[in-house]
Design a protein around this motif. Sequence first.
Motif, short mmCIF file in Angstrom:
data_model
loop_
_atom_site.label_atom_id
_atom_site.label_comp_id
_atom_site.label_asym_id
_atom_site.label_seq_id
_atom_site.Cartn_x
_atom_site.Cartn_y
_atom_site.Cartn_z
N GLY A 80 123.95 77.52 8.88
CA GLY A 80 123.23 76.96 7.64
C GLY A 80 121.84 77.55 7.03
O GLY A 80 121.68 77.99 6.15
N PHE A 81 121.09 77.74 8.23
CA PHE A 81 119.70 78.34 8.27
C PHE A 81 119.86 79.87 7.99
O PHE A 81 119.12 80.13 7.01
CB PHE A 81 118.65 78.02 9.37
N ILE A 82 120.58 80.40 8.65
CA ILE A 82 120.55 81.94 8.35
C ILE A 82 121.50 82.18 6.98
O ILE A 82 120.49 83.30 6.20
CB ILE A 82 121.73 82.49 9.28
N THR A 83 122.27 81.43 6.45
CA THR A 83 122.85 81.89 5.13
C THR A 83 121.79 81.51 4.07
O THR A 83 121.79 82.18 2.87
CB THR A 83 124.11 81.22 5.01
N SER A 84 121.03 80.72 4.28
CA SER A 84 119.93 79.99 3.34
C SER A 84 118.80 81.13 3.30
O SER A 84 118.38 81.57 2.42
CB SER A 84 119.43 78.80 3.69
N ALA A 85 118.49 81.71 4.58
CA ALA A 85 117.24 82.55 4.68
C ALA A 85 117.55 83.93 4.10
O ALA A 85 116.75 84.62 3.57
CB ALA A 85 116.82 82.72 6.25
N TYR A 86 118.91 84.20 4.22
CA TYR A 86 119.33 85.78 3.92
C TYR A 86 120.28 85.65 2.80
O TYR A 86 121.07 86.56 2.85
CB TYR A 86 119.73 86.45 5.17
N ALA A 87 120.15 84.66 1.84
CA ALA A 87 121.14 84.63 0.81
C ALA A 87 121.33 86.10 0.13
O ALA A 87 122.56 86.11 -0.50
CB ALA A 87 120.81 83.53 -0.11
N GLU A 88 120.47 86.71 -0.04
CA GLU A 88 120.58 87.88 -1.02
C GLU A 88 120.82 89.04 -0.29
O GLU A 88 120.54 90.14 -0.72
CB GLU A 88 119.40 87.86 -2.05
N HIS A 89 120.79 88.90 1.10
CA HIS A 89 120.72 90.05 1.88
C HIS A 89 121.62 90.23 2.76
O HIS A 89 121.46 90.15 4.23
CB HIS A 89 119.28 90.24 2.53
N TYR A 90 123.07 90.14 2.60
CA TYR A 90 124.32 90.20 3.47
C TYR A 90 124.41 91.66 3.94
O TYR A 90 125.23 92.37 3.45
CB TYR A 90 125.19 89.62 2.93
N THR A 91 123.91 91.96 4.98
CA THR A 91 124.13 93.17 5.73
C THR A 91 125.05 93.13 6.56
O THR A 91 125.64 92.19 6.99
CB THR A 91 122.88 93.85 6.63
N PHE A 92 125.76 94.38 7.23
CA PHE A 92 126.88 94.18 8.15
C PHE A 92 126.42 93.29 9.28
O PHE A 92 127.18 92.68 9.80
CB PHE A 92 127.15 95.87 8.22
N LEU A 93 125.21 93.69 9.72
CA LEU A 93 124.79 93.07 11.17
C LEU A 93 124.87 91.48 10.84
O LEU A 93 125.46 90.64 11.73
CB LEU A 93 123.37 93.45 11.36
N LEU A 94 124.21 90.91 9.72
CA LEU A 94 124.46 89.53 9.13
C LEU A 94 125.65 89.05 9.19
O LEU A 94 126.04 88.11 9.85
CB LEU A 94 123.35 89.43 7.96
#
Length: 405
Positions: A87-101
């Motif tokens: 939940g917190f990761i997808t919220s914090a990086y909502a616009e930055h879905y890299t391969f690592l993420l």
Amino acid sequence: MSKVKLWYLYDFANSFASSVVIFYFPLLLSRGGASDIWIGISTAISTIILLIFYPALGHKADQSQRTRMHYIILSSVFMLVTLYAMGFITSAYAEHYTFLLLAVLCLLYIIFQISFQGSYVFYSAFMQNFRNEGHNKDRVSSLGTGIGQLGNAVSIGIMGAFVVNGSIVVFGVSGNSLALILGATIFIVLAIPFLMQKPDDTEVVGREGLGKGFSFSEFIKKVFQNKKLLYYLLGYMFVADSLATLQIYLTLYLKNVFGFTEKMSSLGGVISLGMLFLTCMLAGSLMHKVTDKKKMLILGGVIYIGAYLLFGLAPTIPVYAYLILAFAGIAFGLFFPLARSFYSDIVPKESQAEYFSSFVIFERAATVIGPIIWVIIFQLLSAYPIEYRYRANVMALALTAMLGL
């Protein structure tokens, strides 16, 4: 509160955790540009890990209810932590879905699936204890499934009406990401009474020979030598394949075929789960009158396959999708509670958790086969509109379920 009621409560509670993953996590991955194959591969990896470790853990859990409860508590903690992290990761990086993420999110998803399915192994094994206490096991299985699906319906209803539209913000988190966090929170709060109970090891019966240690090869040999058990597991695997695969891709299917918004998908989920709950409640009150469980299972399976055929052929009108989802809920409520109870009848009473690990493994093997077939069909039909590619996959799932009957 009695032990069987606490068991029902845990079934209700963990639905809040599983439902938010099923309905909203695929949408979060899709929003980040991930293809369907990401979640399919992640599910396959979790199944392989279950296959390697859980028969041995189930064998150990059969020796002590205290050990069984410890495993459920540990699984619950991992479910809580992974949902919060997603939940917190997808919220914090909502616009930055890299391969690592994406890799990190899928790792968290794998851990969640291992923990959730593991807890299912251990708490399903309690059904035999309830039977020893005088409860009707078929009724317990139906009511447990129904109450669990009621939890799914309540969860999706709350999230769909108030959360996923982004109107509520908590600590800067909103939408689908907040749904994961709230689902985890409600789950652990409701699960605490069950997790805090003190197990009574004197209730574990028939433990002769369990202290000899576990051999994976011997366990597989026992399963394959018992033809009735093996054929049942293989048949169940094919039927479960259709359910497990559609659960993974359901929200994407509704979006791409019927034009559903996230709120419409939530409403569809509530309708289906509501009908499932009512069916389980009715079946639970009548199950003791069933004289031939096998015929009832086949009937439920036929109705279940019919729901898939309707789903694959229905016009792209939302009301049809809602009606079919309701019909699918009825079919699920007839088939799967009885399947769990029937399996408990045909395996050794003293090795319920050990053998329920094979039940879950065959069920989860479907999540390896199904997504692979889904991706292959999706790619083979790449020249066709996306609606037809999704419909073709649902028809393939119907054929797969037929193999199980």
